[in-house]
Design an enzyme around this catalytic site. Sequence first.
Site, PDB file in Angstrom:
ATOM      1  N   ARG A   1       4.996 -12.858   9.637  1.00  0.00           N
ATOM      2  CA  ARG A   1       5.711 -11.634   9.285  1.00  0.00           C
ATOM      3  C   ARG A   1       7.044 -11.577  10.025  1.00  0.00           C
ATOM      4  O   ARG A   1       7.223 -12.191  11.079  1.00  0.00           O
ATOM      5  CB  ARG A   1       4.873 -10.393   9.550  1.00  0.00           C
ATOM      6  CG  ARG A   1       4.452 -10.161  10.979  1.00  0.00           C
ATOM      7  CD  ARG A   1       3.818  -8.765  11.142  1.00  0.00           C
ATOM      8  NE  ARG A   1       2.768  -8.479  10.174  1.00  0.00           N
ATOM      9  CZ  ARG A   1       2.721  -7.385   9.404  1.00  0.00           C
ATOM     10  NH1 ARG A   1       3.661  -6.466   9.493  1.00  0.00           N
ATOM     11  NH2 ARG A   1       1.732  -7.185   8.577  1.00  0.00           N
TER      12      ARG A   1
ATOM     13  N   LYS B   1       4.282   1.105   9.965  1.00  0.00           N
ATOM     14  CA  LYS B   1       4.426   2.306   9.130  1.00  0.00           C
ATOM     15  C   LYS B   1       3.933   3.549   9.864  1.00  0.00           C
ATOM     16  O   LYS B   1       4.481   4.624   9.697  1.00  0.00           O
ATOM     17  CB  LYS B   1       3.617   2.139   7.844  1.00  0.00           C
ATOM     18  CG  LYS B   1       4.287   1.258   6.818  1.00  0.00           C
ATOM     19  CD  LYS B   1       3.590   1.429   5.480  1.00  0.00           C
ATOM     20  CE  LYS B   1       3.120   0.102   4.954  1.00  0.00           C
ATOM     21  NZ  LYS B   1       2.329   0.165   3.746  1.00  0.00           N
TER      22      LYS B   1
ATOM     23  N   GLU C   1       0.876  -1.168   0.000  1.00  0.00           N
ATOM     24  CA  GLU C   1       0.000   0.000   0.000  1.00  0.00           C
ATOM     25  C   GLU C   1       0.917   1.222   0.000  1.00  0.00           C
ATOM     26  O   GLU C   1       1.799   1.329   0.856  1.00  0.00           O
ATOM     27  CB  GLU C   1      -0.872  -0.016   1.255  1.00  0.00           C
ATOM     28  CG  GLU C   1      -1.879   1.102   1.242  1.00  0.00           C
ATOM     29  CD  GLU C   1      -2.789   1.120   2.465  1.00  0.00           C
ATOM     30  OE1 GLU C   1      -2.772   0.153   3.252  1.00  0.00           O
ATOM     31  OE2 GLU C   1      -3.505   2.122   2.611  1.00  0.00           O
TER      32      GLU C   1
HETATM   33  P1  ATP Z   1      -0.380  -1.621   6.627  1.00  0.00           P
HETATM   34  O1  ATP Z   1      -1.226  -2.538   5.779  1.00  0.00           O
HETATM   35  O2  ATP Z   1      -0.683  -1.643   8.057  1.00  0.00           O
HETATM   36  O3  ATP Z   1      -0.198  -0.264   6.059  1.00  0.00           O
HETATM   37  P2  ATP Z   1       1.737  -3.423   5.942  1.00  0.00           P
HETATM   38  O4  ATP Z   1       3.038  -3.513   6.649  1.00  0.00           O
HETATM   39  O5  ATP Z   1       0.864  -4.605   5.877  1.00  0.00           O
HETATM   40  O6  ATP Z   1       1.067  -2.211   6.614  1.00  0.00           O
HETATM   41  P3  ATP Z   1       1.602  -3.295   3.075  1.00  0.00           P
HETATM   42  O7  ATP Z   1       2.048  -2.205   2.211  1.00  0.00           O
HETATM   43  O8  ATP Z   1       0.195  -3.687   3.046  1.00  0.00           O
HETATM   44  O9  ATP Z   1       2.031  -2.882   4.513  1.00  0.00           O
HETATM   45  O10 ATP Z   1       2.538  -4.571   2.847  1.00  0.00           O
HETATM   46  C1  ATP Z   1       2.905  -5.043   1.589  1.00  0.00           C
HETATM   47  C2  ATP Z   1       3.270  -6.489   1.695  1.00  0.00           C
HETATM   48  O11 ATP Z   1       4.350  -6.656   2.581  1.00  0.00           O
HETATM   49  C3  ATP Z   1       2.128  -7.324   2.224  1.00  0.00           C
HETATM   50  O12 ATP Z   1       2.033  -8.522   1.471  1.00  0.00           O
HETATM   51  C4  ATP Z   1       2.518  -7.591   3.630  1.00  0.00           C
HETATM   52  O13 ATP Z   1       1.980  -8.796   4.086  1.00  0.00           O
HETATM   53  C5  ATP Z   1       4.039  -7.637   3.543  1.00  0.00           C
HETATM   54  N1  ATP Z   1       4.645  -7.284   4.818  1.00  0.00           N
HETATM   55  C6  ATP Z   1       4.423  -6.187   5.551  1.00  0.00           C
HETATM   56  N2  ATP Z   1       5.105  -6.214   6.705  1.00  0.00           N
HETATM   57  C7  ATP Z   1       5.796  -7.382   6.710  1.00  0.00           C
HETATM   58  C8  ATP Z   1       6.685  -8.016   7.635  1.00  0.00           C
HETATM   59  N3  ATP Z   1       7.000  -7.442   8.795  1.00  0.00           N
HETATM   60  N4  ATP Z   1       7.196  -9.205   7.302  1.00  0.00           N
HETATM   61  C9  ATP Z   1       6.891  -9.784   6.135  1.00  0.00           C
HETATM   62  N5  ATP Z   1       6.062  -9.258   5.232  1.00  0.00           N
HETATM   63  C10 ATP Z   1       5.508  -8.070   5.500  1.00  0.00           C
HETATM   64 MG    MG Z   2      -1.184  -4.347   4.607  1.00  0.00          MG
END
Ligand code: ATP
Ligand code: MG
Length: 567
Positions: free
Chosen positions: A268, A278, A40
């Site tokens: 994760r 974030k 995102e």
């Molecule tokens: P949010 O959705 O709360 O803004 P997010 O960390 O999930 O935060 P995204 O941009 O949705 O951010 O993440 C993009 C991809 O990265 C998704 O597939 C997510 O599952 C993966 N991802 C995010 N954080 C981690 C992590 N700590 N370890 C492994 N994969 C991650």
């Molecule tokens: Mg996310």
Amino acid sequence: MTEHKETEEKRSLNFIESIIEEDLKNNKNQGAVYTRFPPEPNGYLHIGHAKSICLNFGLAQKYNGRTNLRFDDTNPTKEEVEYVDSIKEDVNWLGFEWEGEPRFASDYFEQLYEWAVKIIKQGAAYVDDQPSEVISSQKGTPTQPGVESPYRNRSIEKNLNLFERMKNGEFDEGEKVLRAKIDMTSPNMHMRDPIMYRILHQEHHRTGNKWCIYPMYDFAHGQSDYIEGITHSVCTLEFEVHRPLYEWFLENVYQEGDIKPRQIEFARLNLSYTIMSKRKLLELVQKNIVNGWDDPRMPTISGFRRRGYTPASIRKFADTIGVAKRDNVIDVALLEHSLRDDLNKTAPRVMAVLNPLKIIITNYPEDKEEWVNIENNPEDEAIGTREMPFSREIYIEQDDFMEDAPKKFFRLAPGKEVRLKAAYIIKCEKVIKDTEGNITELYCTYDTESKSGSGTEASKRKVKGTLHWVSAKHAIDAEVRLYDRLFIDEDPAGRKDKDFKEFINPESLKVFNNCKIEPNLKNAEPETKYQFQRLGYFCVDRRDSKPGSLVFNRTVPLKDSWSKKNK
Ligand code: ATP
Ligand code: MG
């Protein structure tokens, strides 16, 4: 034994690879392996995302597949073009190339809308007029069934009409939502008539004002996978409970013969001494606690890059930790180990003095200078040797001299000898001080026969300490920034009673602006990495360093100083 175990481990598949190999064996999806990385664009990528990138792109590489970069841009209020650009740059920097152009969920808004209409026509979605508080109060709890909305059994015609009017902007934000009609008694809360669309009168970074209804994540995500023909939709564990909904939406739009994406969850990445949210990272940026998203202390990919991490070290780390099915915390020391391992082989050794103390070698002629030969990297003979100037006045590190030295101090002290690396043995004869008693200079003499590599008896003479140094008149000035971990607590975000900012390490940045560097680094390009002998690994700052005013960041010390300090 351990070696054997390691190769065994290397050979065994992780659980996602096992799934893929099983699918390939059954010729599922005609043998296609198509993954995606779906950020995102509401912040910069962090090391957790790096794990996900390495995993998704790595799987496609291993199985001759492809990977899409898809921006999950369904939330117009928080997303910015700056983030889109940084994400592309970070993925490329890590060494991966996505298939074709980057994709955007917003490119599919039209198709998603049509599918929503289709689901309404199938009698499986309805427009709810209730305010969001009422909708959530009717959700129930995992042990208590929810309450059906009074609008749940509206006619299909009415729903179609209202949904179209939602799209046309006839209603205010919050006045209506589109909900999937699934099961208000389901033990899975996500199946209790989840919201598919909400009204937002907001400009979107790509679609402008074209839309005022926006799809929710669960509806947009799976259908985007389907549109792109993704075979294995790898995501993190918190989406496991969303999987039935992912599949429910898909069943409602799926056409026989198409690729049916399969969602697979893994744990994760959590790192000790690090925050990965974030929202919290944004707070550090907005409150100027750090200098932007790419501050070298940030756990962002751009921060690691600026700090001097190599893409190879991050990929290696991601590979070493593997994929788990349960949440765990990885020691940040493992990431640093992977980095040192890489830099040890690739970073040339150079001499730099952070806190200079001048030495005058009184028996060395005033106008003389000579060049000493020194190896660039004992780990990599192929990169050869270089010449460094030596002269009557040199700098050593202030720490490397003590006036009242204890017995075990094997560096320089009055009357004591040390070897200057790759040059001569010197002896401290006299300490010069200013009127306040601060040491300003040392007078030393050198053993004229002791030049390293000259083959003389004196050149082989052993003295206890060897120091790094630079020639005063040849040295170039530089600023050096020593970075340390940003947090002093292993789990800074894990305390309910304390704000994560209370654990900021007050010594996470120390700036030295009077450093003396060997002249060979005069034209050092941004991002070049070096080992400053005895001090650690450093890189030329890609943002602030300019020819004539060099700035170096310390990437890591040579050894892990934390394991001792904190245990
Ligand atoms: P949010 O959705 O709360 O803004 P997010 O960390 O999930 O935060 P995204 O941009 O949705 O951010 O993440 C993009 C991809 O990265 C998704 O597939 C997510 O599952 C993966 N991802 C995010 N954080 C981690 C992590 N700590 N370890 C492994 N994969 C991650
Ligand atoms: Mg996310």
